[in-house]
Design an enzyme around this catalytic site. Structure first.
Site, PDB file in Angstrom:
ATOM      1  N   LYS A 267       0.837  -1.204   0.000  1.00 52.54           N
ATOM      2  CA  LYS A 267       0.000   0.000   0.000  1.00 52.54           C
ATOM      3  C   LYS A 267       0.873   1.255   0.000  1.00 52.54           C
ATOM      4  O   LYS A 267       0.682   2.145  -0.820  1.00 52.54           O
ATOM      5  CB  LYS A 267      -0.944   0.025   1.219  1.00 52.54           C
ATOM      6  CG  LYS A 267      -1.884  -1.159   1.304  1.00 52.54           C
ATOM      7  CD  LYS A 267      -2.856  -1.032   2.462  1.00 52.54           C
ATOM      8  CE  LYS A 267      -2.203  -1.024   3.832  1.00 52.54           C
ATOM      9  NZ  LYS A 267      -1.694  -2.333   4.292  1.00 52.54           N
TER      10      LYS A 267
ATOM     11  N   ARG B 249      11.281  -0.342  12.597  1.00 53.52           N
ATOM     12  CA  ARG B 249       9.907  -0.438  13.104  1.00 53.52           C
ATOM     13  C   ARG B 249       9.766  -1.671  13.982  1.00 53.52           C
ATOM     14  O   ARG B 249      10.012  -2.793  13.542  1.00 53.52           O
ATOM     15  CB  ARG B 249       8.917  -0.517  11.925  1.00 53.52           C
ATOM     16  CG  ARG B 249       8.548   0.843  11.384  1.00 53.52           C
ATOM     17  CD  ARG B 249       7.652   0.744  10.180  1.00 53.52           C
ATOM     18  NE  ARG B 249       6.386   0.052  10.426  1.00 53.52           N
ATOM     19  CZ  ARG B 249       5.391   0.027   9.561  1.00 53.52           C
ATOM     20  NH1 ARG B 249       5.497   0.662   8.416  1.00 53.52           N
ATOM     21  NH2 ARG B 249       4.279  -0.632   9.839  1.00 53.52           N
TER      22      ARG B 249
ATOM     23  N   ARG C 136      -0.651  -8.867  13.382  1.00 52.46           N
ATOM     24  CA  ARG C 136      -1.195  -7.842  12.468  1.00 52.46           C
ATOM     25  C   ARG C 136      -2.035  -8.496  11.380  1.00 52.46           C
ATOM     26  O   ARG C 136      -3.077  -7.973  10.996  1.00 52.46           O
ATOM     27  CB  ARG C 136      -0.043  -7.044  11.833  1.00 52.46           C
ATOM     28  CG  ARG C 136       0.605  -6.097  12.814  1.00 52.46           C
ATOM     29  CD  ARG C 136       1.984  -5.671  12.368  1.00 52.46           C
ATOM     30  NE  ARG C 136       1.957  -4.857  11.172  1.00 52.46           N
ATOM     31  CZ  ARG C 136       3.048  -4.535  10.488  1.00 52.46           C
ATOM     32  NH1 ARG C 136       4.240  -4.950  10.884  1.00 52.46           N
ATOM     33  NH2 ARG C 136       2.952  -3.790   9.415  1.00 52.46           N
TER      34      ARG C 136
ATOM     35  N   ARG D  49      -9.807   0.801   8.165  1.00 51.32           N
ATOM     36  CA  ARG D  49      -9.405  -0.552   8.546  1.00 51.32           C
ATOM     37  C   ARG D  49     -10.498  -1.276   9.323  1.00 51.32           C
ATOM     38  O   ARG D  49     -10.288  -2.428   9.710  1.00 51.32           O
ATOM     39  CB  ARG D  49      -8.146  -0.488   9.391  1.00 51.32           C
ATOM     40  CG  ARG D  49      -6.851  -0.728   8.598  1.00 51.32           C
ATOM     41  CD  ARG D  49      -5.698  -0.588   9.562  1.00 51.32           C
ATOM     42  NE  ARG D  49      -4.519  -1.294   9.209  1.00 51.32           N
ATOM     43  CZ  ARG D  49      -3.455  -0.768   8.596  1.00 51.32           C
ATOM     44  NH1 ARG D  49      -3.470   0.478   8.188  1.00 51.32           N
ATOM     45  NH2 ARG D  49      -2.387  -1.495   8.384  1.00 51.32           N
TER      46      ARG D  49
ATOM     47  N   ARG E 123      11.745  -5.652   5.673  1.00 51.03           N
ATOM     48  CA  ARG E 123      11.706  -4.215   5.959  1.00 51.03           C
ATOM     49  C   ARG E 123      12.199  -3.947   7.376  1.00 51.03           C
ATOM     50  O   ARG E 123      12.871  -2.957   7.630  1.00 51.03           O
ATOM     51  CB  ARG E 123      10.291  -3.676   5.765  1.00 51.03           C
ATOM     52  CG  ARG E 123      10.197  -2.179   5.996  1.00 51.03           C
ATOM     53  CD  ARG E 123       8.865  -1.586   5.592  1.00 51.03           C
ATOM     54  NE  ARG E 123       7.783  -2.050   6.434  1.00 51.03           N
ATOM     55  CZ  ARG E 123       6.497  -1.765   6.230  1.00 51.03           C
ATOM     56  NH1 ARG E 123       6.143  -1.033   5.208  1.00 51.03           N
ATOM     57  NH2 ARG E 123       5.574  -2.211   7.040  1.00 51.03           N
TER      58      ARG E 123
HETATM   59  P1  B4P Z   1       4.197  -1.736   2.154  1.00 45.21           P
HETATM   60  O1  B4P Z   1       3.410  -2.828   1.590  1.00 45.21           O
HETATM   61  O2  B4P Z   1       4.340  -0.534   1.359  1.00 45.21           O
HETATM   62  O3  B4P Z   1       3.562  -1.567   3.583  1.00 45.21           O
HETATM   63  P2  B4P Z   1       2.048  -1.278   3.919  1.00 45.21           P
HETATM   64  O4  B4P Z   1       1.100  -2.237   3.255  1.00 45.21           O
HETATM   65  O5  B4P Z   1       1.825   0.183   3.669  1.00 45.21           O
HETATM   66  O6  B4P Z   1       2.170  -1.587   5.431  1.00 45.21           O
HETATM   67  P3  B4P Z   1       1.498  -1.651   6.807  1.00 45.21           P
HETATM   68  O7  B4P Z   1       0.112  -2.176   6.743  1.00 45.21           O
HETATM   69  O8  B4P Z   1       2.536  -2.384   7.548  1.00 45.21           O
HETATM   70  O9  B4P Z   1       1.540  -0.251   7.469  1.00 45.21           O
HETATM   71  P4  B4P Z   1       0.632   0.834   8.098  1.00 45.21           P
HETATM   72  O10 B4P Z   1       1.572   1.926   8.244  1.00 45.21           O
HETATM   73  O11 B4P Z   1      -0.617   1.073   7.302  1.00 45.21           O
HETATM   74  O12 B4P Z   1       5.605  -2.281   2.397  1.00 45.21           O
HETATM   75  C1  B4P Z   1       5.946  -3.533   2.923  1.00 45.21           C
HETATM   76  C2  B4P Z   1       7.286  -3.987   2.401  1.00 45.21           C
HETATM   77  O13 B4P Z   1       7.080  -4.694   1.178  1.00 45.21           O
HETATM   78  C3  B4P Z   1       8.267  -2.858   2.078  1.00 45.21           C
HETATM   79  O14 B4P Z   1       9.534  -3.205   2.539  1.00 45.21           O
HETATM   80  C4  B4P Z   1       8.255  -2.786   0.543  1.00 45.21           C
HETATM   81  O15 B4P Z   1       9.484  -2.385   0.009  1.00 45.21           O
HETATM   82  C5  B4P Z   1       7.944  -4.226   0.170  1.00 45.21           C
HETATM   83  N1  B4P Z   1       7.245  -4.340  -1.093  1.00 45.21           N
HETATM   84  C6  B4P Z   1       6.246  -3.543  -1.541  1.00 45.21           C
HETATM   85  N2  B4P Z   1       5.837  -3.958  -2.758  1.00 45.21           N
HETATM   86  C7  B4P Z   1       6.591  -5.069  -3.086  1.00 45.21           C
HETATM   87  C8  B4P Z   1       6.637  -5.965  -4.214  1.00 45.21           C
HETATM   88  N3  B4P Z   1       5.831  -5.818  -5.260  1.00 45.21           N
HETATM   89  N4  B4P Z   1       7.515  -6.986  -4.185  1.00 45.21           N
HETATM   90  C9  B4P Z   1       8.340  -7.160  -3.112  1.00 45.21           C
HETATM   91  N5  B4P Z   1       8.348  -6.345  -2.026  1.00 45.21           N
HETATM   92  C10 B4P Z   1       7.489  -5.311  -2.011  1.00 45.21           C
HETATM   93  O16 B4P Z   1       0.136   0.286   9.552  1.00 45.21           O
HETATM   94  C11 B4P Z   1       0.986   0.080  10.655  1.00 45.21           C
HETATM   95  C12 B4P Z   1       0.189  -0.012  11.947  1.00 45.21           C
HETATM   96  O17 B4P Z   1      -0.462   1.268  12.228  1.00 45.21           O
HETATM   97  C13 B4P Z   1      -0.990  -1.003  11.995  1.00 45.21           C
HETATM   98  O18 B4P Z   1      -0.567  -2.311  12.355  1.00 45.21           O
HETATM   99  C14 B4P Z   1      -1.913  -0.364  13.091  1.00 45.21           C
HETATM  100  O19 B4P Z   1      -1.456  -0.672  14.382  1.00 45.21           O
HETATM  101  C15 B4P Z   1      -1.734   1.116  12.863  1.00 45.21           C
HETATM  102  N6  B4P Z   1      -2.779   1.675  11.981  1.00 45.21           N
HETATM  103  C16 B4P Z   1      -2.560   2.253  10.766  1.00 45.21           C
HETATM  104  N7  B4P Z   1      -3.728   2.655  10.209  1.00 45.21           N
HETATM  105  C17 B4P Z   1      -4.713   2.309  11.099  1.00 45.21           C
HETATM  106  C18 B4P Z   1      -6.138   2.446  11.081  1.00 45.21           C
HETATM  107  N8  B4P Z   1      -6.775   2.986  10.043  1.00 45.21           N
HETATM  108  N9  B4P Z   1      -6.843   1.974  12.141  1.00 45.21           N
HETATM  109  C19 B4P Z   1      -6.224   1.424  13.190  1.00 45.21           C
HETATM  110  N10 B4P Z   1      -4.887   1.258  13.275  1.00 45.21           N
HETATM  111  C20 B4P Z   1      -4.120   1.701  12.233  1.00 45.21           C
END
Ligand code: B4P
Length: 192
Positions: free
Chosen positions: A14, A134, A146, A89, A128
């Site tokens: 994302k 993190r 998660r 979420r 990551r």
């Molecule tokens: P990303 O895939 O970019 O990470 P994300 O989905 O944005 O992550 P996440 O769900 O962890 O984070 P958030 O901050 O929303 O990257 C993951 C890895 O994969 C990276 O290293 C990237 O380089 C790699 N990657 C990406 N694409 C790739 C591909 N095609 N091939 C290989 N590798 C690839 O949430 C974090 C925490 O915040 C949650 O657990 C929760 O506690 C809280 N939170 C956030 N929003 C919330 C909400 N709305 N309600 C309640 N809690 C919330």
């Protein structure tokens, strides 16, 4: 105004894809994860409360996150559109977002759901974790927690939007460029 939700489990890409989509479509990027991490870095009361949940892999309570999004929307009255990354979420967050957008006389245009296998998610987040610092990416039990939270509380959010024919599934496995191309194709079809 055209508003997008980028939906998917933790580690599905994302954040990675959002960075590119906001540039291409001139949208304001609203990542609740990024906002929460900046509150934690600033050691604000909100950040300190959120940290307790995030470090365990749990979702932060709805009222905190909805309040954050509401004030972020207020700050950008001239936006051409928003890209919501990691929000909503829960169904309560989805309902609240609909109401907030209605007040601005707009709505969600499309929900793009990234599909990635669980083993790939765990591997990406552990990778990551080696560089991000993190806490929630460093421990396999927290990563699994998660993913469980996602299945328990977040997965149903896609069904909420499916009722309005707004959800498009896109494979989140493959190269970042290839996935980006597939996401853009869905958006372009919808915009026309
Ligand atoms: P990303 O895939 O970019 O990470 P994300 O989905 O944005 O992550 P996440 O769900 O962890 O984070 P958030 O901050 O929303 O990257 C993951 C890895 O994969 C990276 O290293 C990237 O380089 C790699 N990657 C990406 N694409 C790739 C591909 N095609 N091939 C290989 N590798 C690839 O949430 C974090 C925490 O915040 C949650 O657990 C929760 O506690 C809280 N939170 C956030 N929003 C919330 C909400 N709305 N309600 C309640 N809690 C919330």
């Amino acid at each position: 105004m055209f508003n997008i939700i980028l939906f998917g489990p933790p580690g599905s890409g994302k954040g990675t894809q959002s960075e590119r989509l906001v540039l291409k479509y001139d949208l304001i990027h609203l990542s609740t994860g990024d906002i929460l991490r900046s509150e934690i870095a600033g050691q604000t009361p909100l950040g300190l409360e959120a940290k307790n949940f995030m470090d365990k892999g749990q979702l932060v309570p709805d009222e905190i996150v909805i309040g954050m999004i509401s004030s972020a929307l207020e700050k950008k009255p001239q936006a051409k559109g928003f890209l919501f990354d990691g929000f909503p979420r829960t169904e309560a967050q989805a309902e609240a977002l609909d109401k907030l957008l209605k007040l601005k006389q707009t709505e969600i245009g499309i929900v793009l759901a990234l599909l990635v296998s669980e083993e790939e998610l765990v591997q990406r987040l552990l990778n990551r974790g080696q560089t991000s610092g993190r806490i929630d990416d460093n421990n396999v039990d927290v990563i699994r927690a998660r993913i469980i939270e996602y299945h328990k509380k977040t997965f149903a959010v896609a069904d909420y939007y499916r009722k309005f024919n707004k959800v498009f599934d896109v494979s989140g496995e493959g190269s970042v460029d290839e996935i980006f191309g597939n996401l853009c194709a869905k958006i372009d079809e919808r915009i026309q």
